[in-house]
Design a protein around this motif. Structure first.
Motif, short mmCIF file in Angstrom:
data_model
loop_
_atom_site.label_atom_id
_atom_site.label_comp_id
_atom_site.label_asym_id
_atom_site.label_seq_id
_atom_site.Cartn_x
_atom_site.Cartn_y
_atom_site.Cartn_z
N GLY B 162 0.82 -1.21 0.12
CA GLY B 162 0.00 0.16 0.00
C GLY B 162 0.84 1.25 -0.05
N GLU B 163 1.89 1.23 0.97
CA GLU B 163 2.61 2.50 1.05
C GLU B 163 3.45 2.70 -0.42
OE1 GLU B 163 2.83 4.28 3.59
OE2 GLU B 163 4.60 5.67 2.89
N LYS B 164 4.18 1.54 -1.00
CA LYS B 164 4.60 1.71 -2.21
C LYS B 164 3.77 2.28 -3.42
CE LYS B 164 8.53 -1.33 -2.94
NZ LYS B 164 9.03 -2.47 -2.91
N ILE B 165 2.64 1.89 -3.42
CA ILE B 165 1.50 2.46 -4.33
C ILE B 165 1.53 3.87 -4.11
CG2 ILE B 165 -0.93 2.40 -4.92
CD1 ILE B 165 0.28 0.17 -6.54
N ALA B 166 1.18 4.37 -2.72
CA ALA B 166 1.20 5.66 -2.57
C ALA B 166 2.24 6.50 -2.89
CB ALA B 166 0.67 5.98 -1.07
N LEU B 167 3.45 5.89 -2.50
CA LEU B 167 4.71 6.72 -2.97
C LEU B 167 4.89 6.99 -4.55
CD1 LEU B 167 7.46 5.04 -0.30
CD2 LEU B 167 6.52 7.35 -0.22
N ALA B 168 4.60 5.57 -5.20
CA ALA B 168 4.59 5.70 -6.81
C ALA B 168 3.66 6.81 -7.28
CB ALA B 168 4.35 4.32 -7.16
N MET B 198 -6.88 -1.35 5.53
CA MET B 198 -6.66 0.35 5.36
C MET B 198 -5.89 0.65 4.41
SD MET B 198 -8.43 1.43 7.72
CE MET B 198 -9.87 0.34 7.93
N GLN B 199 -5.05 -0.19 3.63
CA GLN B 199 -4.42 0.00 2.41
C GLN B 199 -5.05 0.49 1.25
OE1 GLN B 199 -1.13 0.53 3.11
NE2 GLN B 199 -1.84 -0.07 5.35
N MET B 200 -6.51 -0.17 1.31
CA MET B 200 -7.24 -0.01 0.23
C MET B 200 -7.64 1.73 0.16
SD MET B 200 -9.84 -3.01 0.56
CE MET B 200 -10.98 -2.57 -0.61
N ALA B 201 -7.77 2.23 1.58
CA ALA B 201 -8.06 3.33 1.52
C ALA B 201 -7.00 4.17 1.30
CB ALA B 201 -8.77 4.01 2.98
N LYS B 202 -5.76 3.98 1.85
CA LYS B 202 -4.52 4.84 1.57
C LYS B 202 -4.19 4.83 0.19
CE LYS B 202 -0.48 3.43 4.06
NZ LYS B 202 0.80 2.89 4.17
N THR B 203 -4.38 3.79 -0.46
CA THR B 203 -3.92 4.00 -1.76
C THR B 203 -4.68 4.68 -2.61
OG1 THR B 203 -5.10 1.90 -2.47
CG2 THR B 203 -2.77 1.54 -2.05
N CYS B 204 -5.98 4.78 -2.60
CA CYS B 204 -7.09 5.43 -3.04
C CYS B 204 -6.80 7.02 -2.77
CB CYS B 204 -8.43 5.20 -2.67
SG CYS B 204 -9.22 3.79 -3.50
N ALA B 205 -6.30 7.23 -1.46
CA ALA B 205 -6.04 8.77 -1.18
C ALA B 205 -4.76 9.22 -2.08
CB ALA B 205 -5.51 8.86 0.35
N ALA B 206 -3.97 8.54 -2.09
CA ALA B 206 -2.62 8.86 -2.96
C ALA B 206 -3.22 8.74 -4.67
CB ALA B 206 -1.81 7.92 -2.78
N LEU B 207 -3.91 8.18 -4.99
CA LEU B 207 -4.28 8.14 -6.09
C LEU B 207 -5.26 9.43 -6.40
CD1 LEU B 207 -4.84 4.53 -7.19
CD2 LEU B 207 -3.80 6.32 -8.76
N GLY B 227 -10.27 -9.46 -5.14
CA GLY B 227 -10.43 -8.90 -3.74
C GLY B 227 -9.97 -7.29 -3.69
N GLY B 228 -9.39 -7.07 -2.60
CA GLY B 228 -9.15 -5.51 -2.13
C GLY B 228 -8.38 -4.82 -2.96
N VAL B 229 -7.50 -5.54 -3.90
CA VAL B 229 -6.80 -4.90 -4.88
C VAL B 229 -7.59 -4.31 -5.97
CG1 VAL B 229 -4.92 -5.23 -6.65
CG2 VAL B 229 -4.57 -5.96 -4.32
N THR B 230 -8.71 -5.08 -6.56
CA THR B 230 -9.53 -4.88 -7.50
C THR B 230 -10.41 -3.82 -6.90
OG1 THR B 230 -9.40 -7.07 -8.05
CG2 THR B 230 -10.86 -5.72 -9.22
N ALA B 231 -10.94 -3.83 -5.65
CA ALA B 231 -11.65 -2.94 -5.13
C ALA B 231 -10.88 -1.52 -4.33
CB ALA B 231 -12.60 -3.69 -3.73
#
Lengths: 402, 322
Positions: B162-168, B198-207, B227-231
């Motif tokens: 999740g963090e790396k998606i957000a950083l990317a 919570m990474q689902m929310a974190k990654t969406c926040a970064a996007l 699952g949670g990646v698609t969602a």
């Protein structure tokens, strides 16, 4: 939690003579079956139910015979308090899950009747249908106008079937988003009541984009320009919960659970044995206390002794009190501050200092003081720099409501 | 319908002699016949069975063809490193955040402690986590790329992913580069409990940050993405592409089949099914991925003012599948 408040429970309030007789009769005839039925299959509640039955019998006896056995009854009541107290302070994670699923636990419709002065339901997603598992509408609580979004579980078997036991379809999530946009337009704060085992796993749900609907909601809830308070009132089942669960404040009732997967699902996948659900529940750390410790929820709403199902009105009054406090607090923030904080909350959720690098956005800001990224405004940039900006924004917001 | 091979070697010989190049996969037939067999792959073995058409394939041949089944065109899951090699112009890849590793914050123990599982996955894959991210060029276009590797704990999303998606996403926002995500994942990582949710929310926040900055993002869903990646982040990019035949969904097919106690319709949750239902922008064959991504980047951001000439890559003999 105070003992006195717990004992305004409907089970312990003085009953009418007729009511008592019915209870007493039922107990004599089918004692075991009656007990199982009322505990909702919760074995740990047996001792409590037994004492309750004894009290009921004694009370009925005292009424019919005019004997003064109030001393014995009082002693039993004291024992009951003690038993409930002991049982509920030592609940295992799995037992808490069963409390969260208790058939008599207050559901969304109870909250509407119990804490809202008015409710006008708004149906449909204007695209596919009206998902009964998601309830949305305008509501008034103590004169404050809000938009309520809630998973609906239903109370009777018929209702439960109609709303798939609280498992929403994509149209439910889209309905929720459509109404949240409406709230944004009218400046109404949003209250989301989470109570779902999870989003519905089915053919139609997949065909209509269950994952996409949930993802869209999560994304959209970061930019909705009104305060959002989410509260887990029962089951917080995974993505189905998060689909209406992004908020400025996330509250959780004491005996609710919130998890990435149901204990049963987790046991089936990792232990390859559905019987191991109690172990999975323990391992997942899904209780309100765990989540508060991990920084995932902001506050636990205390339940009356013995759980919300034992004294629904007390539980709901407490929810109302805490909700209003948060709504009033959030109303004092300027919208941009609110959004920046909401963003920051999730970007740094459960963060351990120094574990992850600073955001590339905040680094740039700190290094060169240049403007934001090319192409437009930047909202929130985590890190030391943005923290101070945020703090100053918050400070200026203090005396500047709205 | 494909016949059941009796002797794996004979079958493979046939394939080697007459590969069905450019064959249109029969969606309704072959792709729907995916089995939930645990033994679909024999690591290190010379031969393996196609997940879709059950043909027995010579492993080396499959790898040479970019892991696309020579018989039915099914796109196998690609290890992250291989994907980078297929996608990024040679010598331009700069990996970011390779030092981030998972920690067992819950003390999660099922058959073995989560901490041991992480260690084993790291050893086996030689990677620190399931997500590889970095910057590079695709046919000369500067991009930030994040790739989920199914080989690392099923590409599951925990705190580090999740963090790396957000950083990317934030790197892409900072540098004004497109963000290209490749997913293959079983969903959220159960061993990290609520933190993975919570990474689902974190990654969406970064996007959301990337969107607000006017950035451009593409997600390519590859087999399997559930699952949670698609969602979450995978479904909120500007464009959503998928590889042919990829399994994409929220709930896994087994969960649905068990819940409903009925057989699932043919082709259910396949990329073609999702395209038909309007959930995808396009299905793109692996052989055309680089060119397609470059074209889409040019549509969104205009052609590169100065395309850096890159050495031509060896053309891969991958059958076109759509």
């Amino acid at each position: 939690m105070g003992l006195s408040s717990a004992f305004s429970s409907p089970i312990l309030v003085p009953r009418t003579r007729e009511g008592l007789q019915i209870v007493a009769k039922g107990n004599k005839k089918k004692k075991t079956a009656g007990l199982q039925g009322s505990t909702g299959g919760m074995a740990f509640e047996r001792p409590i139910e037994e004492i309750e039955a004894q009290i009921a019998e004694l009370e009925s006896l005292s009424l019919s015979t005019r004997l003064d056995i109030s001393g014995e009854i009082e002693a039993l009541k004291a024992r009951l308090r003690e038993t409930i107290d002991r049982t509920y302070t030592e609940l295992s994670a799995w037992e808490r899950v069963t409390v969260a699923r208790h058939p008599k636990r207050p559901v969304a419709a109870d909250y509407v009747a119990g804490i809202c002065d008015d409710f006008f339901e708004l149906h449909g997603d204007r695209a596919f249908g009206d998902d009964q598992a998601m309830m949305t509408g305008f509501a008034t609580i103590e004169g404050r106008r809000i938009l309520l979004v809630a998973h609906r579980k239903g109370r009777t078997t018929k209702e439960r079937l109609e709303c798939n036991f609280g498992c929403a379809h994509p149209e439910g999530y889209r309905k929720a988003l459509r109404k949240m946009r409406l709230a944004e337009k009218f400046g109404l704060p949003i209250v989301c009541m989470i109570n779902t085992p999870g989003a519905y796993p089915g053919i139609g749900a997949e065909e209509r984009g269950q994952a996409m609907a949930i993802a869209e909601n999560i994304l959209a809830m970061f930019s909705i320009r009104v305060p959002i308070v989410a509260i887990v009132i029962g089951e917080g089942g995974s993505g189905g919960a998060l689909g209406i669960g992004v908020g400025d404040r996330v509250l959780m009732m004491e005996h609710a659970y919130y998890s990435v997967i149901s204990p049963e699902g987790c046991a089936a996948i990792l232990w390859k044995d559905g019987e191991r659900s109690p172990d999975a529940a323990e391992a997942l750390r899904l209780t309100s206390k765990d989540l508060l410790g991990l920084g995932v929820v902001d506050e636990i709403v205390t339940e009356p002794l013995g759980g919300a199902h034992r004294a629904p009105s007390v539980a709901m009054a407490e929810v109302k009190r805490v909700l209003l406090r948060h709504l009033d607090e959030l109303a004092t923030f300027p919208v941009d501050t609110l959004l920046a904080r909401r963003h920051e909350k999730y970007r740094r959720i459960s963060h351990i200092e120094g574990r992850f690098p600073a955001s590339p956005l905040s680094k740039r800001e700190g290094d060169s003081g240049e403007d934001g990224p090319p192409g437009g405004p930047r909202r929130s940039a985590p890190g030391a720099e943005s923290d101070s900006t945020l703090t100053s924004q918050l400070e200026s917001a203090e005396g500047n409501p709205g | 319908m494909a016949k059941q091979p009796k002797d794996p070697k004979d079958e493979a010989k046939q394939d080697a002699e007459a590969p069905e190049e450019g064959a249109e996969p029969r969606r309704e037939g072959r792709l729907s016949r995916l089995r939930f067999s645990k033994k679909k792959d024999m690591p290190g073995g010379l031969w393996l069975k196609c997940e879709s058409c059950s043909e027995v394939i010579f492993r080396k041949e499959l790898e040479e063809k970019g892991r696309v089944c020579p018989s039915c065109g099914f796109h196998f899951t690609v290890p992250g490193r291989e994907r980078i090699a297929m996608l990024i112009d040679e010598g331009t890849w700069e990996e970011l955040h390779t030092d981030l590793t998972a920690i067992d914050r819950l003390g999660f123990v099922d058959s073995s402690p989560y901490a041991d599982k992480i260690e084993r996955a790291m050893k086996r894959t030689g990677q620190s986590e399931a997500l590889l991210c970095g910057s590079g060029r695709i046919l000369g276009r500067e991009v930030v790329v994040a790739i989920l590797d199914f080989g690392f704990m099923g590409g599951s999303m925990g705190e580090v992913v999740g963090e790396k998606i957000a950083l990317a996403a934030e790197t892409a926002a900072r540098d004004g580069k497109p963000l290209i995500i490749f997913t293959s994942s079983g969903g959220a990582r159960m061993h990290e409990g609520i933190l993975s949710l919570m990474q689902m929310a974190k990654t969406c926040a970064a996007l959301d940050t990337l969107n607000q900055s006017g950035g451009f993002s593409i997600c390519v869903m590859t087999h399997p993405t559930t699952g949670g990646v698609t969602a979450s982040f995978a479904s909120v990019t500007d464009l959503i592409l998928a590889e042919p035949g990829a399994l994409i969904g929220f709930a896994g097919p087994r969960v649905i089949a068990t819940t409903l106690k009925q057989e699932l319709p043919p082709g259910f949750q396949r990329a073609e099914f999702l395209l038909e239902k309007g959930m995808l922008d396009a299905i793109v064959a692996r052989s055309e991925m680089r060119e397609t991504l470059a074209k889409l980047i040019d549509y969104a951001q205009g052609p590169p003012s100065e395309v850096v000439p890159t050495p031509p890559r060896a053309e891969r003999d991958v059958p076109a599948t759509h």
